[in-house]
Write a protein that holds these residues in place. Structure first.
Motif, PDB file in Angstrom:
ATOM      1  N   MET A  28    -105.182 -43.922  -1.061  1.00  0.00           N
ATOM      2  CA  MET A  28    -104.405 -43.584   0.126  1.00  0.00           C
ATOM      3  C   MET A  28    -103.764 -42.202   0.040  1.00  0.00           C
ATOM      4  SD  MET A  28    -105.136 -46.145   1.848  1.00  0.00           S
ATOM      5  CE  MET A  28    -104.234 -45.529   3.260  1.00  0.00           C
ATOM      6  N   SER A  29    -103.977 -41.479  -1.051  1.00  0.00           N
ATOM      7  CA  SER A  29    -103.398 -40.136  -1.160  1.00  0.00           C
ATOM      8  C   SER A  29    -104.019 -39.172  -0.165  1.00  0.00           C
ATOM      9  CB  SER A  29    -103.581 -39.592  -2.582  1.00  0.00           C
ATOM     10  OG  SER A  29    -104.952 -39.368  -2.873  1.00  0.00           O
ATOM     11  N   THR A  30    -105.153 -39.527   0.405  1.00  0.00           N
ATOM     12  CA  THR A  30    -105.785 -38.673   1.420  1.00  0.00           C
ATOM     13  C   THR A  30    -105.156 -38.853   2.795  1.00  0.00           C
ATOM     14  OG1 THR A  30    -107.462 -40.360   1.897  1.00  0.00           O
ATOM     15  CG2 THR A  30    -107.977 -38.744   0.181  1.00  0.00           C
ATOM     16  N   GLU A  48    -101.865 -45.469  -4.619  1.00  0.00           N
ATOM     17  CA  GLU A  48    -100.856 -44.739  -3.839  1.00  0.00           C
ATOM     18  C   GLU A  48    -100.721 -45.334  -2.438  1.00  0.00           C
ATOM     19  OE1 GLU A  48    -100.364 -40.546  -4.210  1.00  0.00           O
ATOM     20  OE2 GLU A  48    -101.800 -40.398  -5.850  1.00  0.00           O
ATOM     21  N   TYR A  49    -100.482 -46.625  -2.408  1.00  0.00           N
ATOM     22  CA  TYR A  49    -100.380 -47.332  -1.132  1.00  0.00           C
ATOM     23  C   TYR A  49     -99.326 -46.728  -0.213  1.00  0.00           C
ATOM     24  CZ  TYR A  49     -95.810 -49.524  -1.647  1.00  0.00           C
ATOM     25  OH  TYR A  49     -94.455 -49.726  -1.723  1.00  0.00           O
ATOM     26  N   ASP A  50     -98.292 -46.100  -0.798  1.00  0.00           N
ATOM     27  CA  ASP A  50     -97.164 -45.613  -0.009  1.00  0.00           C
ATOM     28  C   ASP A  50     -97.316 -44.165   0.437  1.00  0.00           C
ATOM     29  OD1 ASP A  50     -97.052 -44.682  -2.590  1.00  0.00           O
ATOM     30  OD2 ASP A  50     -94.913 -45.030  -2.881  1.00  0.00           O
ATOM     31  N   ALA A  51     -98.435 -43.511   0.094  1.00  0.00           N
ATOM     32  CA  ALA A  51     -98.600 -42.093   0.428  1.00  0.00           C
ATOM     33  C   ALA A  51     -98.418 -41.789   1.915  1.00  0.00           C
ATOM     34  CB  ALA A  51     -99.967 -41.594  -0.056  1.00  0.00           C
ATOM     35  N   PRO A  52     -98.945 -42.608   2.840  1.00  0.00           N
ATOM     36  CA  PRO A  52     -98.749 -42.280   4.262  1.00  0.00           C
ATOM     37  C   PRO A  52     -97.304 -42.420   4.724  1.00  0.00           C
ATOM     38  CG  PRO A  52    -100.603 -43.797   3.945  1.00  0.00           C
ATOM     39  CD  PRO A  52     -99.840 -43.768   2.664  1.00  0.00           C
TER      40      PRO A  52
END
Length: 470
Positions: free
Chosen positions: A93-95, A153-157
């Motif tokens: 999810m970092s993208t 990185e589930y929390d990136a957004p």
């Protein structure tokens, strides 16, 4: 020649690339085995940025794909006997940073399409949650093996909008919708693993998925990411010796310097000393000690949260916390402590387990919120109408906006001795706690001269008063 062949995986987060490329790898596969054979098959791990979360996720990916050859010579080789292959759905999810609702949905659709090319798609599956559920069921049906879901990185957004009342709920709803099939698909799932920097409440992000085990502060997993002092002394002994030779000191002196600069993390108590891997490996590769983790940038959400609570970095440290403070979801936090701990700026320095009390303080790797960061944050907190976060990445840029001339010589002096330099060069105009600064400066001066502590404090007070009157 042997030294020249030592390759450091700086910026490489793919397990098979590290192993196939003969890069240095600190063996964490015993933890992988422990995770995948624990009572819970739904795990969550929180660690600061650049701490090896993505590499751990990639290691799990290769393990569940049954790539036994990559684990030769590692702990997993002797621990695992079966090597069963499973279909793996791996979402990075970092993208999906710095996106709005529509962009986030589009990013999720692209990620799903990559696996739909393998397992197919049903036309009736219109939305991302329906498509994820369909993927899991078809992968199970086509392979006969339960599915592994890895979400890195589930929390990136969400991090960049955590301070926003409008955008956070919108993006959170998109992610909650995407993750919603995981509980319903439990019969088809072998293992679910999520990583992130922060903890959002399960209700707000994972809907009814209330069976996730948070291993972030469990002693058994304290060293799952990063490099421990023991690993440095054993697996990296040749590297320490080589760096010591390059800097003209002994191996023991080198260990002390590395500990002083990069060993600042404890993720439970008691806990082994954990070194920041990014800074440590970069020091080895470049042959010099530097503030590499700090220089790699301070996330916008840190600055925004400090502004929200009107807190200066120089005011942070010596925090006391209870276990419940660590478990406060970020969007429900009433102070900055949970975020700074989860982001790696604060770490556990001690504990009174009888009273469930932990002492948190700035860790060595964070750069102690240097002069560069403090002044930029000060401008943002107290003059938000004049400054934007994009202009305040360094002390130099903040000072230039305020019309001061900052050259490389001054920056170098500040970096070498920020306490003395700030008083000498800038006439003590910075927003610091003078009492604390006077004490620190007097302690330095006392080591260099025979004057009494009282005389030094008196001298400093006189200098400050004189400069403030100008």
């Amino acid at each position: 020649m042997e030294d020249l062949q030592r390759l450091y995986p700086i910026g490489i987060q793919t397990f098979f690339k590290i192993r196939e490329g003969n890069f240095l790898y600190i063996d964490k596969t015993e933890y992988v085995y422990r995770m995948t054979h624990s009572a819970s098959s739904y795990l969550f791990l929180s660690r600061p940025r650049r701490f090896g979360k993505s590499l751990l996720t990639s290691t799990l990916h290769c393990y569940f794909e049954g790539r036994k050859e990559l684990f030769e010579g590692l702990a997993m080789e002797t621990l695992e006997k079966e090597w069963i292959q499973h279909p793996v759905l791996h979402f990075d999810m970092s993208t999906a940073k710095h996106v709005d609702k529509e962009q986030l949905n589009a990013e999720l659709e692209l990620k799903l399409m990559a696996y739909e090319e393998i397992y197919g798609r049903v036309e009736e599956e219109l939305y991302v949650n329906q498509r994820l559920e369909g993927l899991i069921k078809r992968a199970y049906k086509q392979t006969g093996k339960k599915v592994v879901v890895l979400i890195d990185e589930y929390d990136a957004p969400l991090l960049d909008v955590v301070h926003e009342e409008k955008n956070l709920p919108q993006l959170r709803n998109v992610m909650r919708n995407f993750y919603s099939p995981l509980k319903a698909c439990d019969p088809y799932l072998r293992f679910v693993f999520l990583t992130g920097i922060t903890k959002f409440s399960q209700l707000s992000v994972f809907s009814e998925l209330n069976n996730i085990t948070n291993v972030s502060m469990l002693p058994d997993y304290a060293a799952i990411c990063g490099i421990t002092a023991e690993e440095l002394r054993t697996q990296m002994a040749p590297d320490v010796k080589h760096l010591a030779t390059r800097l003209g000191i002994t191996a023991e002196e080198m260990l002390d310097r590395l500990k002083e600069n990069y060993d600042g993390y404890h993720f439970s108590w008691p806990s082994p000393d954990v070194f920041n891997p990014f800074s440590l490996l970069k020091a080895m590769a470049l042959g010099e000690i530097g503030s590499y983790w700090f220089e790699s940038g301070t996330p916008t959400y840190i600055i925004e949260m400090l502004r929200k609570y009107a807190v200066l970095p120089s005011e942070i440290g010596g925090e006391e916390a209870s276990p419940s403070d660590f478990n406060v979801p970020l969007e429900l936090a009433t102070n900055y402590m949970p975020l700074l701990y989860q982001a790696g700026y604060l770490t556990i320095k001690g504990a009174d387990l009888e009273f469930d009390a932990y002492m948190l303080d700035i860790n060595s790797t964070s750069g102690h919120f240097s002069e560069f960061e403090t002044y930029g944050t000060y401008c943002l907190v107290y003059y938000p109408e004049f400054y934007g976060t994009q202009f305040l990445n360094t002390f130099r840029s903040a000072a230039l906006i305020r019309g001061r001339y900052i050259n490389d010589f001054i920056i170098e002096r500040l970096a070498m001795d920020v306490d003395i330099a700030s008083f000498e060069i800038y006439d003590a105009i910075f927003p610091y706690d003078f009492e604390k600064r006077k004490y620190l400066l007097a302690r330095k001066i006392r080591r260099l001269c025979s004057s009494s502590f009282k005389d030094n404090v008196k001298l400093i007070c006189e200098n400050i008063s004189r400069k403030m009157r100008k």
